[in-house]
Design an enzyme around this catalytic site. Structure first.
Site, PDB file in Angstrom:
ATOM      1  N   ASP A  47       0.772  -1.219  -0.122  1.00 46.83           N
ATOM      2  CA  ASP A  47       0.246  -0.084   0.020  1.00 46.83           C
ATOM      3  C   ASP A  47       0.949   1.379   0.069  1.00 46.83           C
ATOM      4  OD1 ASP A  47      -2.636   1.341   0.564  1.00 46.83           O
ATOM      5  OD2 ASP A  47      -1.290   2.322   2.085  1.00 46.83           O
ATOM      6  N   TYR A  52       2.991  10.486  -0.232  1.00 45.22           N
ATOM      7  CA  TYR A  52       4.175   9.859   0.647  1.00 45.22           C
ATOM      8  C   TYR A  52       5.473  10.410  -0.184  1.00 45.22           C
ATOM      9  CZ  TYR A  52       0.740   6.717   2.616  1.00 45.22           C
ATOM     10  OH  TYR A  52      -0.511   6.025   3.551  1.00 45.22           O
ATOM     11  N   LYS A  78      -3.559   5.746  -3.573  1.00 50.39           N
ATOM     12  CA  LYS A  78      -4.742   6.562  -3.088  1.00 50.39           C
ATOM     13  C   LYS A  78      -4.970   7.643  -4.184  1.00 50.39           C
ATOM     14  CE  LYS A  78      -3.595   5.238   1.576  1.00 50.39           C
ATOM     15  NZ  LYS A  78      -2.136   4.610   1.286  1.00 50.39           N
TER      16      LYS A  78
END
Length: 338
Positions: A47, A52, A78
């Site tokens: 994930d 990030y 995401k």
């Protein structure tokens, strides 16, 4: 497709936020070696997210996973943010309560965008960075109070007419396997479950169904998830590190009250010869609504350690003592089956 069916036999996943230089700079060598170690140890769920490190985590993850057969692993990322060519100072990025979280990441501008077109663009960008042709699970990221404050309802509303529709369409077309919310608070999950439409497949809930903090989630959210067939992936099982001997909670320095509560948990663990990290990792998986947990990993040795912690035997009396001392909510399912 349900989250659980996608994650069959993949109860321990790889949380790739640290690959984006969360809290500290992780060397390229350590980052790539950690992913390779995870693969070699049999981990097959990964994930990540654009935020990030402004795409750094996805780039590093994709560099390694592209060397392996795509059919052999599950990948989630995401939407809700796009990464731009424009440069900004990471320390000045507005991340709500999580300011400075990725100040060591890339300097590309990260833009909030929960619209339909923005969601499609985010998916396209992620596919490129991850060097893949598909995303298995897409989470709508951070439509919650911790990032948007009182404006989180506006972000949710934008997602309802934008991201939710885009991902539903992509799911129907088979471009993605499933979608849901990726958040650090319970409220957005409860809100979307109260709507007739859309129909999310699951939630990635970070830090809210852990050994330390679970009372709110277990009261309504998890029972509703069970009733609706909505699966839960638990992120942040160590609550940003405080349950693993660190000093961070909610991505910030832990308060004295938090550390005092952790000390109580650790005292019970030590009294029963239990590693608190093992208890923290095993606890959420006892709930039937939980399909997997994804601790963050930034060093190769952490991968092996987490797998060992997941298999570590824990005496039933430890869990019963936690309940007797009211350190866990009375209604939580324990790993003993009680």
């Amino acid at each position: 497709m349900s989250i659980r069916s996608l994650l069959t036999d993949r109860t321990l996943g790889f949380g790739a936020a640290p690959l984006g230089n969360m809290f500290r700079a992780v060397s390229e060598e350590d980052a790539l070696s950690t992913v390779e170690t995870a693969w070699n140890e049999g981990i097959r769920y990964y994930d990540t997210a654009p935020i990030y490190g402004a795409g750094l985590s996805e780039i590093r993850l994709g560099q390694v996973l592209a060397q392996h057969p795509r059919s052999e692993y599950v990948l989630s990322t995401k939407v809700g943010r796009t990464v731009e060519d424009e440069i900004e100072e990471p320390t000045e990025r507005d991340l709500g309560e999580k300011g400075g979280l990725f100040e060591h990441g890339r300097k590309n501008k990260v833009r909030d965008d929960y619209t339909y077109d923005g969601t499609m663009r985010a998916i396209e960008q992620s596919l490129e960075r991850l060097r893949t042709d598909r995303i298995d699970i897409a989470w709508v990221h951070d439509v919650s109070p911790d990032f948007h404050g009182d404006d989180w309802i506006d972000a949710f509303a934008a997602s309802r007419t934008g991201a939710f529709r885009a991902l539903t369409s992509l799911r129907e077309q088979g471009v993605i396997g499933a979608w849901g919310l990726g958040v650090n608070t319970v409220e957005p999950c409860e809100l979307i479950l109260g709507l007739d439409e859309p129909k999310p497949d699951g939630f990635l809930l970070a830090g809210r169904y852990t050994l330390f903090d679970h009372a709110h989630a277990v009261q309504r959210l998890l029972p509703t998830c069970l009733e609706r067939g909505v699966d839960l992936v638990v992120g942040g099982p160590f609550n940003s590190g405080v349950l693993a001997g660190g000093q961070h909670f909610e991505y910030q320095e832990a308060s004295s009250e938090v550390l005092e509560q952790v000390d109580r948990l650790r005292g019970v663990a030590e009294g029963h010869g239990v590693d608190l990290k093992a208890a923290a990792l095993q606890f959420p998986l006892a709930h039937p609504a939980v399909a997997a947990t994804i601790p963050g990993m930034s060093r190769p040795e952490r991968v092996s350690q987490n797998l060992e912690l997941l298999r570590a035997p824990i005496p039933g009396q430890f869990w019963r003592t936690l309940r007797e001392e009211k350190l866990v909510a009375p209604e939580v399912p324990l790993p003993t089956g009680e």
